[in-house]
Design an enzyme around this catalytic site. Structure first.
Site, PDB file in Angstrom:
ATOM      1  N   LYS A 219       0.852  -1.185   0.000  1.00 29.35           N
ATOM      2  CA  LYS A 219       0.000   0.000   0.000  1.00 29.35           C
ATOM      3  C   LYS A 219       0.887   1.233   0.000  1.00 29.35           C
ATOM      4  CE  LYS A 219      -4.560   0.795   0.383  1.00 29.35           C
ATOM      5  NZ  LYS A 219      -5.633  -0.017  -0.208  1.00 29.35           N
TER       6      LYS A 219
ATOM      7  N   GLY B 147     -21.951   5.512   4.295  1.00 29.13           N
ATOM      8  CA  GLY B 147     -21.050   5.912   3.227  1.00 29.13           C
ATOM      9  C   GLY B 147     -21.565   5.461   1.881  1.00 29.13           C
TER      10      GLY B 147
ATOM     11  N   VAL C 297     -18.183   3.184  -3.588  1.00 23.11           N
ATOM     12  CA  VAL C 297     -18.691   1.813  -3.526  1.00 23.11           C
ATOM     13  C   VAL C 297     -20.139   1.780  -3.054  1.00 23.11           C
ATOM     14  CG1 VAL C 297     -18.389  -0.453  -2.460  1.00 23.11           C
ATOM     15  CG2 VAL C 297     -16.385   0.887  -3.126  1.00 23.11           C
TER      16      VAL C 297
ATOM     17  N   HIS D  77     -22.749   3.656  -3.307  1.00 21.56           N
ATOM     18  CA  HIS D  77     -23.894   3.937  -4.184  1.00 21.56           C
ATOM     19  C   HIS D  77     -24.149   2.783  -5.150  1.00 21.56           C
ATOM     20  CE1 HIS D  77     -21.045   5.263  -7.369  1.00 21.56           C
ATOM     21  NE2 HIS D  77     -22.062   5.142  -8.202  1.00 21.56           N
TER      22      HIS D  77
END
Length: 362
Positions: free
Chosen positions: A88, A188, A192, A194
């Site tokens: 990452k 949230g 992602v 929605h």
């Protein structure tokens, strides 16, 4: 040296959460770039993981986040059956203020300097257009636009994988994978979340949403005038009566000492990374009878997509792989029951076994 940096070094070299192979600190004064690239493991292949662009409070906090996220990617890629280790990167700063083409190009040169040991993609604060820029300096870049040979937005398959994880949880807990008439709370509804709403509404689930951005909530409510409602905040959402499934789809740490005791949902299954705030939370969930679908298992659809991009992207092939998240999640629940441990611990055991049996990348 500060206490925070002491903690970072302890994590890197001495703790059970460590074991990272390499951490690279990157700085380009001309563009203002400050970044951290962390490689946790290349046992299964080149480390694969996104680039997070975030205004960290300190450089030490950024390093700590990179270490945690990289380790999580090792487990995610192992459980997804990918021939990739975990890595990452984080870029320090507010992307709304400092993100420039020059900065992204400088970052691409740093990734390229690793010679393929790390393959990058999008994460919080970075987008497909950014990866197109990074790719101009680094061929080990995924999550690019279709116009530039990439697969495009990986949130499409990320949401699909979370949806499959929810179906597996429903099968395990209620004996039926259908989510029709189930009440699902999503914290949230951005990249992602929605898309997840679309899957759930298509099956006939009732959805309750919240987001810190009013425009994101309004977009969902305008599209779904029926079957979707909104609440003021996450605190309200997790206490919503009759909630069957809670889906954290924002930043990590959503499951902690304050939230777990008041959760009304029987299942937690969401897209956010690092949902467990600290070790022991997984047991707290199990003690309350809440079924937890490990985050790095169910949100692996995106990494499945970007990994496929390296070999010539095929959406149908990726969707078929992401569909297997249903079977993988069910297998984790079965292993957890057999071993008498929480699902998060069962997933870790399976991932660690795969990594242990692999030969390190030479």
């Amino acid at each position: 040296m500060t206490d925070v940096s002491d903690g970072v070094l302890h994590t890197l070299f001495r703790s059970e959460q460590g074991g990272h192979e390499q951490v690279v600190l990157c700085q380009d004064r001309a563009s203002g770039l400050k970044a951290v690239i962390a490689l946790h493991s290349t046992a299964l292949g080149p480390a694969l993981g996104g680039t997070r662009f975030y205004p960290y409070a300190s450089e030490e906090e950024a390093v700590a986040d990179a270490l945690n996220l990289a380790r999580g990617m090792s487990y995610k890629n192992a459980m997804a059956g990918l021939d990739h280790g975990g890595g990452k990167a984080v870029i320090i700063g507010d992307p709304e203020r400092i993100k420039t083409e020059e900065l992204l190009l400088a970052y691409g040169r740093f990734v390229a300097s690793l010679g393929g040991r790390y393959v990058t993609a999008c994460d919080v604060g970075t987008y497909v257009a950014d990866m197109d820029v990074v790719a101009r300096e680094c061929r080990w870049t995924t999550g690019r636009s279709p116009e530039n040979g990439g697969a495009g937005d990986s949130s499409v398959l990320t949401s699909y994988g979370v949806y499959q994880g929810m179906r597996a949880a429903a099968q395990h807990l209620w004996g039926d994978p259908s989510l029709r008439d189930r009440k699902v709370g999503i914290a949230g509804v951005g990249k992602v979340g929605h898309h997840l709403v679309e899957h759930l509404r298509a099956e006939g689930a009732e959805v309750v949403i919240t987001d810190v951005r009013e425009d994101a909530v309004r977009r969902i409510l305008d599209r779904h005038p029926e079957g979707v409602s909104a609440v003021a905040d996450t605190e309200t959402l997790i206490r919503t009566e009759g909630l069957d499934i809670y889906a954290p789809c924002a930043l990590g740490g959503a499951l902690n000492d304050a939230t777990v005791p008041v959760l009304t949902a029987r299942v937690v299954c969401g897209a956010a990374n690092n949902q467990l705030a600290h070790p022991g939370v997984e047991k707290d969930l199990a003690d309350r009878g809440i079924l937890y679908a490990p985050d790095y298992v169910v949100n692996a659809g995106g990494v499945i997509q970007v990994a496929d991009e390296l070999h010539g992207f095929d959406f149908d092939r990726c969707k078929a792989k992401a569909s297997k998240i249903f079977d993988t999640t069910l297998a984790i629940f079965a292993r957890a029951k057999e071993d008498g441990i929480p699902p998060a611990a069962a997933a870790d055991r399976i991932a660690e076994q795969r990594m242990a049996e692999a030969r390190p990348l030479r």
